[in-house]
Design a protein around this motif. Structure first.
Motif, PDB file in Angstrom:
ATOM      1  N   SER A   1      33.644  41.475  46.850  1.00 49.34           N
ATOM      2  CA  SER A   1      32.651  40.583  46.239  1.00 49.34           C
ATOM      3  C   SER A   1      31.260  41.197  46.150  1.00 49.34           C
ATOM      4  O   SER A   1      30.335  40.548  45.673  1.00 49.34           O
ATOM      5  CB  SER A   1      32.574  39.275  47.034  1.00 49.34           C
ATOM      6  OG  SER A   1      32.160  39.530  48.364  1.00 49.34           O
ATOM      7  N   THR A   2      31.103  42.438  46.608  1.00 48.71           N
ATOM      8  CA  THR A   2      29.772  43.045  46.608  1.00 48.71           C
ATOM      9  C   THR A   2      29.457  43.610  45.219  1.00 48.71           C
ATOM     10  O   THR A   2      30.173  44.451  44.706  1.00 48.71           O
ATOM     11  CB  THR A   2      29.695  44.181  47.638  1.00 48.71           C
ATOM     12  OG1 THR A   2      30.017  43.657  48.915  1.00 48.71           O
ATOM     13  CG2 THR A   2      28.296  44.777  47.667  1.00 48.71           C
ATOM     14  N   GLY A   3      28.387  43.137  44.648  1.00 48.93           N
ATOM     15  CA  GLY A   3      27.948  43.685  43.366  1.00 48.93           C
ATOM     16  C   GLY A   3      28.798  43.278  42.192  1.00 48.93           C
ATOM     17  O   GLY A   3      28.924  44.017  41.226  1.00 48.93           O
ATOM     18  N   GLN A   4      29.385  42.075  42.229  1.00 51.28           N
ATOM     19  CA  GLN A   4      30.168  41.593  41.101  1.00 51.28           C
ATOM     20  C   GLN A   4      29.257  41.123  39.972  1.00 51.28           C
ATOM     21  O   GLN A   4      28.186  40.567  40.205  1.00 51.28           O
ATOM     22  CB  GLN A   4      31.068  40.434  41.526  1.00 51.28           C
ATOM     23  CG  GLN A   4      32.275  40.837  42.359  1.00 51.28           C
ATOM     24  CD  GLN A   4      33.074  39.622  42.763  1.00 51.28           C
ATOM     25  OE1 GLN A   4      32.540  38.707  43.404  1.00 51.28           O
ATOM     26  NE2 GLN A   4      34.341  39.592  42.423  1.00 51.28           N
ATOM     27  N   VAL A   5      29.720  41.340  38.751  1.00 48.55           N
ATOM     28  CA  VAL A   5      29.030  40.830  37.572  1.00 48.55           C
ATOM     29  C   VAL A   5      30.071  40.162  36.684  1.00 48.55           C
ATOM     30  O   VAL A   5      31.141  40.722  36.442  1.00 48.55           O
ATOM     31  CB  VAL A   5      28.331  41.949  36.785  1.00 48.55           C
ATOM     32  CG1 VAL A   5      27.693  41.384  35.515  1.00 48.55           C
ATOM     33  CG2 VAL A   5      27.281  42.637  37.637  1.00 48.55           C
TER      34      VAL A   5
END
Length: 496
Positions: free
Chosen positions: A224-228
């Motif tokens: 979930s880190t840095g999702q766009v």
């Protein structure tokens, strides 16, 4: 210059193909080979060129670099491919290498199928090693990319298999697809469902069905880190949301070129505006026993926003048939008041709701006395043209949807095309498909805040029409007399 048979004996040679001859220049401000600041350039008999620099203490040459992009075809199998071309981590910056075979067998290759073992590798970056990006395009139509792989960046497939593309129908809204923010990384999902069914999906930016793509810089489907997330709905509106530390940002709307173009002009061009319509054009409140509040209508709000005046040729429950016989708020008021600069036509809700499909008629009714929607709406437009031949007219479709409302909206489009006047498609503006508008009606009618939002939406739609239908508006006031004397009178009154 060296003949081909000696090239394989030369150390630090920049290319794998030993069939070429080359000229090498070494330039330096010092004659000492150990000093830094040297530049080497090599020119091959094919016309290609590469370069490298010698820096540091002690001085050390960095990798050879193409200028600006060195292209090469490697037609050997893995056993014959020489360094650095057998390792994707070692490819030179600014090169485009085409592998005819065994792309899947190279060191640090993401390809795991022998049926997809040929393709192109593009490596771009600076001579100092920062910002390097590598892209692989395979003959199978797959795409992989990575950024600064020497820092441990793994290969990322760019929607390169059917597993990364999904079309969701009504009976397929399983747990993963009930929440847009739960969709796996690097996956594209299209919701082929109705707006009503789409409302069961949470964390959506709009009630319109859409395609959403989730991007992330890792192969971990759940990272979930840095999702766009990018989402494009059925009306072509784009939204985005970003997730850091398990906190998603509120969906933001991407401003389209069409919306940006609204800044090019202004509805303030018109000083006097007339609105022809029903309860939605009259500021009617259902919570107040269905009473028209004209001062709160979107037409009056829009006029106040732009320093204009407005007249409501409208009343609650009005139809195209009723407007033609209405002396107080319909045709009678139109004939008894001065010509307005712009007339906005917004009828049709009660035509389909009260009079039904049998009242619709056809294009053949335009310009006749036939008592149909086509016939009576054309009479309204013609009455405006007779009253105010120099004024501009726009006509709007319905924001309501469904089989019957859509039939009347299509008729409105046909009428606009016949009279060559701009048509405002209400649902092309995101306001009319927003939760704020659709889910906060009382008794089927807007309230004050919604009417204010409608004012801004109509303003945007008209200003867009002033751009897309520029030729229609360009001759505005061409045939009117100069207002020089009246303007002097206005200035005198201001001075008194």
């Amino acid at each position: 210059m060296l003949p081909p048979e000696y090239l394989s004996k030369v150390r630090n040679w920049p290319i794998n193909n030993t069939s070429k001859m080359a000229t090498v220049f070494t330039l330096s401000a010092s004659g000492n080979i150990g000093d830094g600041g040297a530049v080497q350039m090599i020119f091959f008999d094919s016309g290609e060129m590469q370069y490298r620099t010698n820096w540091g203490e002690p001085a050390k040459y960095n990798k050879w670099h193409g200028l600006p992009l060195t292209a090469q075809v490697i037609q050997q199998h893995i056993d014959s491919i020489q360094p650095p071309f057998n390792d994707l981590n070692e490819l030179y910056d600014n090169t485009m290498i085409c592998y005819s075979y065994d792309l899947d067998k190279l060191q640090n290759s993401p390809i795991n199928s022998s049926t997809d073992s040929s393709g192109m590798v593009i490596t771009s970056g600076s001579a100092i090693g920062y910002g390097t990006t590598q892209i692989i395009l395979t003959v199978g139509g797959h795409v992989y990319w990575r950024f600064k792989w020497y820092d441990g960046k793994s290969w990322i497939p760019w929607l390169s298999s059917n597993d990364n593309e999904k079309i969701i129908y009504k009976d397929q809204i399983i747990a993963e697809y009930k929440d847009l923010h739960k969709i796996q990384n690097n996956k594209s999902v299209t919701y082929a469902i109705t707006p009503e069914d789409f409302k069961t999906v949470t964390n959506r930016p709009t009630d319109n069905p859409l395609t959403v793509t989730t991007f992330n810089g890792t192969n971990n489907k759940a990272d979930s880190t840095g999702q766009v997330q990018l989402a494009v709905d059925a009306n072509g509106q784009m939204f985005y949301s970003i997730n850091w530390d398990n906190r998603w940002t509120t969906w933001a709307k991407v401003q389209t070129e069409k919306q940006i173009n609204n800044d090019l002009t202004s509805i303030a061009l018109f000083q006097k505006i007339g609105i022809i319509g029903d309860s939605y054009a009259s500021g009617e409140l259902a919570i107040d026993k269905y009473t028209d509040h004209y001062n709160m209508s979107w037409g009056q709000i829009m006029a106040r926003r732009n320093g204009a005046t407005a007249i409501n040729f409208s009343r609650g429950g009005q139809t195209t048939r009723g407007w033609l016989t209405d002396q107080e708020r319909g045709l009678g008021l139109l004939k008894s008041t001065p010509a307005q600069d712009l007339y906005i036509l917004a009828l049709g809700i009660n035509d389909y709701g009260k009079l039904g499909q049998s009242y619709l008629g056809s294009l053949d009714d335009i310009g006749t006395n036939n008592d149909t929607f086509y016939g009576n709406y054309s009479k309204i437009i013609q009455s405006i043209k007779d009253k105010a031949p120099n004024s501009k007219i726009v006509i709007s479709t319905l924001s309501q949807t469904g089989q019957l409302p859509n039939m009347f909206s299509n008729a409105i489009k046909n009428i606009a095309q016949h009279f060559e006047v701009p048509c405002l498609e209400l649902n092309s503006d995101p306001f009319f498909t927003s939760d704020f508008y659709l889910n906060h009606l009382h008794g089927g009618h807007p309230t004050g805040p919604a009417y204010a939002g409608m004012a801004k939406a109509y303003e945007r739609l008209i200003e867009t029409a002033m751009i897309t239908d520029l030729s229609y508006f360009e001759n505005y006031e061409n045939t009117l007399e100069t207002d020089g004397s009246s303007d002097l009178d206005r200035i005198k009154k201001m001075s008194d």
